[in-house]
Design a protein around this motif. Structure first.
Motif, mmCIF file in Angstrom:
data_model
loop_
_atom_site.group_PDB
_atom_site.id
_atom_site.type_symbol
_atom_site.label_atom_id
_atom_site.label_comp_id
_atom_site.label_asym_id
_atom_site.label_seq_id
_atom_site.Cartn_x
_atom_site.Cartn_y
_atom_site.Cartn_z
ATOM 1 N N SER A 188 -33.871 16.456 60.789
ATOM 2 C CA SER A 188 -34.892 17.511 60.736
ATOM 3 C C SER A 188 -36.305 16.950 60.690
ATOM 4 O O SER A 188 -37.272 17.709 60.693
ATOM 5 C CB SER A 188 -34.656 18.412 59.520
ATOM 6 N N GLU A 189 -36.424 15.613 60.655
ATOM 7 C CA GLU A 189 -37.751 15.026 60.621
ATOM 8 C C GLU A 189 -38.436 15.188 61.977
ATOM 9 O O GLU A 189 -37.808 15.105 63.030
ATOM 10 C CB GLU A 189 -37.668 13.541 60.257
ATOM 11 N N VAL A 190 -39.733 15.395 61.940
ATOM 12 C CA VAL A 190 -40.519 15.620 63.155
ATOM 13 C C VAL A 190 -41.098 14.286 63.630
ATOM 14 O O VAL A 190 -41.646 13.517 62.838
ATOM 15 C CB VAL A 190 -41.655 16.632 62.883
ATOM 16 N N ASP A 191 -40.976 14.016 64.943
ATOM 17 C CA ASP A 191 -41.503 12.769 65.483
ATOM 18 C C ASP A 191 -42.969 12.916 65.867
ATOM 19 O O ASP A 191 -43.613 13.928 65.561
ATOM 20 C CB ASP A 191 -40.666 12.308 66.680
ATOM 21 N N GLY A 192 -43.500 11.925 66.558
ATOM 22 C CA GLY A 192 -44.910 11.935 66.909
ATOM 23 C C GLY A 192 -45.312 13.051 67.839
ATOM 24 O O GLY A 192 -46.501 13.391 67.940
ATOM 25 N N GLU A 193 -44.348 13.641 68.549
ATOM 26 C CA GLU A 193 -44.634 14.743 69.467
ATOM 27 C C GLU A 193 -44.283 16.100 68.866
ATOM 28 O O GLU A 193 -44.243 17.102 69.581
ATOM 29 C CB GLU A 193 -43.878 14.531 70.776
ATOM 30 N N GLY A 194 -43.997 16.093 67.563
ATOM 31 C CA GLY A 194 -43.727 17.360 66.889
ATOM 32 C C GLY A 194 -42.341 17.915 67.120
ATOM 33 O O GLY A 194 -42.133 19.133 66.994
ATOM 34 N N LYS A 195 -41.376 17.070 67.455
ATOM 35 C CA LYS A 195 -40.024 17.539 67.739
ATOM 36 C C LYS A 195 -39.020 16.850 66.825
ATOM 37 O O LYS A 195 -39.174 15.670 66.485
ATOM 38 C CB LYS A 195 -39.657 17.271 69.200
ATOM 39 N N THR A 196 -37.997 17.593 66.438
ATOM 40 C CA THR A 196 -36.937 17.046 65.593
ATOM 41 C C THR A 196 -35.860 16.407 66.469
ATOM 42 O O THR A 196 -35.847 16.551 67.694
ATOM 43 C CB THR A 196 -36.300 18.148 64.738
ATOM 44 N N VAL A 197 -34.944 15.717 65.819
ATOM 45 C CA VAL A 197 -33.828 15.091 66.530
ATOM 46 C C VAL A 197 -32.979 16.156 67.218
ATOM 47 O O VAL A 197 -32.542 15.979 68.370
ATOM 48 C CB VAL A 197 -32.974 14.257 65.551
ATOM 49 N N ASP A 198 -32.740 17.280 66.519
ATOM 50 C CA ASP A 198 -31.950 18.358 67.121
ATOM 51 C C ASP A 198 -32.633 18.905 68.373
ATOM 52 O O ASP A 198 -31.973 19.189 69.383
ATOM 53 C CB ASP A 198 -31.742 19.490 66.112
#
Length: 244
Positions: A188-198
Motif C-alpha cells: 500500500s506504500e506510494v512510490d515516487g509517481e504516487g502509485k501503490t504496488v497494487d
C-alpha cells in the motif's frame, strides 16, 4: 461523514466477496477450474501410462535375465528395488517434479500448449491477487480460447507469435512473481509517481490484456484476409458470367 464512508466501504467489500463467490461457482473462474481439472486428469493419465510402461520394461528385463541364468532371491529383490526406483523416477519425471509454490510457464513448448500452460498459471495464481487485479485476469482468460486457435496455426517464429509467447511466458508471469515477492505490508506504500504496488500490478495486467488482444486481432485479421482472398480467387476463376 466518515462513518458513512466506512459503511459504504464495508458494503462494497461485502459485494466484492459475494461476486467473487458467484464468479468462482458460475462465471469465468468456474470455466477455468473445469479446464484445469481436465488438464490435471490428462496429466494423471500420462503419468499412469508412463509408470505402467516402466514397470512392464523392468519385468521384461527381469524375465529375460531369468531365462538366461537363475537370478535367485537376491536377484528378485534387486529387481523389485529397481522397479520401485524406476516407478518413482518415472512419476516425478512425468509429473514435472511436483508443482512449485509459484508456478511458471515454460518457454520451450508449442504455441497451443503454451496458451494452455498460461491459462493454468493464471488460474493457480489468481487467488493471491487483489480483487481488481483478479477482474483483469478474468478478462485476459476470456481471450485465451480464440488466441489458442489462432496461435496453433501460426509458426513459432512469427513476430506476433513471439510477442504473445514473451507476454505469456516471461513478462506477465514475471510481473505476478515480483508482486508476490513484495511483503503485504508494503503493497500500500506510494512510490515516487504516487502509485501503490497494487495499482502498478493492475496497470501491468491491463497493458498485458491489451497487448494480447491486439496480437489476437492481428492474427484473426490474417485469417479473414486469407479467406476473402480465396473467395475472390474462386469467384474470379469459376464464377459464371451472364451470356448475352
Amino acid at each position: 461523514m466518515t462513518e458513512t464512508n466506512d459503511k459504504v466501504s464495508k458494503a462494497l467489500a461485502r459485494f466484492d466477496r459475494v461476486m467473487t463467490v458467484i464468479d468462482e461457482k458460475q462465471g469465468p473462474v468456474a470455466q477455468q477450474a473445469r479446464r484445469e481439472r481436465q488438464r490435471k486428469t490428462a496429466q494423471a493419465g500420462r503419468v499412469a501410462r508412463n509408470v505402467v510402461v516402466a514397470m512392464v520394461a523392468v519385468a521384461a528385463i527381469t524375465i529375460g535375465v531369468g531365462l538366461v541364468m537363475p537370478i535367485g532371491m537376491f536377484g528378485f529383490l534387486a529387481a523389485l528395488l529397481l522397479a520401485a526406483a524406476v516407478v518413482v523416477a518415472t512419476y516425478y519425471w512425468s509429473a514435472g517434479g511436483g508443482e512449485p509454490s509459484i508456478p511458471s510457464v515454460p518457454t520451450d513448448v508449442p504455441n497451443g500448449e503454451m496458451v494452455q500452460r498460461f491459462d493454468s498459471f493464471l488460474y493457480r495464481t489468481r487467488r493471491a491477487l487483489p480483487a481488481p487485479a483478479q477482474t483483469v485476469v478474468d478478462g485476459i482468460t476470456s481471450q485465451l480460447g480464440t488466441l489458442r486457435q489462432t496461435l496453433e496455426r501460426t509458426d513459432t517464429l512469427d513476430p506476433d507469435a513471439q510477442e504473445a509467447r514473451r507476454l505469456m511466458s516471461v513478462h506477465l508471469p514475471g510481473l505476478i512473481e515480483r508482486y508476490a515477492n513484495v511483503p503485504a505490508a508494503y503493497r500500500s506504500e506510494v512510490d515516487g509517481e504516487g502509485k501503490t504496488v497494487d495499482q502498478r500490478l493492475i496497470e501491468g495486467l491491463q497493458a498485458s490484456r491489451t497487448a494480447l488482444g491486439e496480437v489476437n486481432e492481428r492474427l484473426a485479421r490474417r485469417d479473414l484476409d486469407a479467406f476473402a482472398t480465396q473467395g475472390r480467387f474462386i469467384e474470379t476463376k469459376y464464377g459464371q458470367t451472364d451470356e448475352v
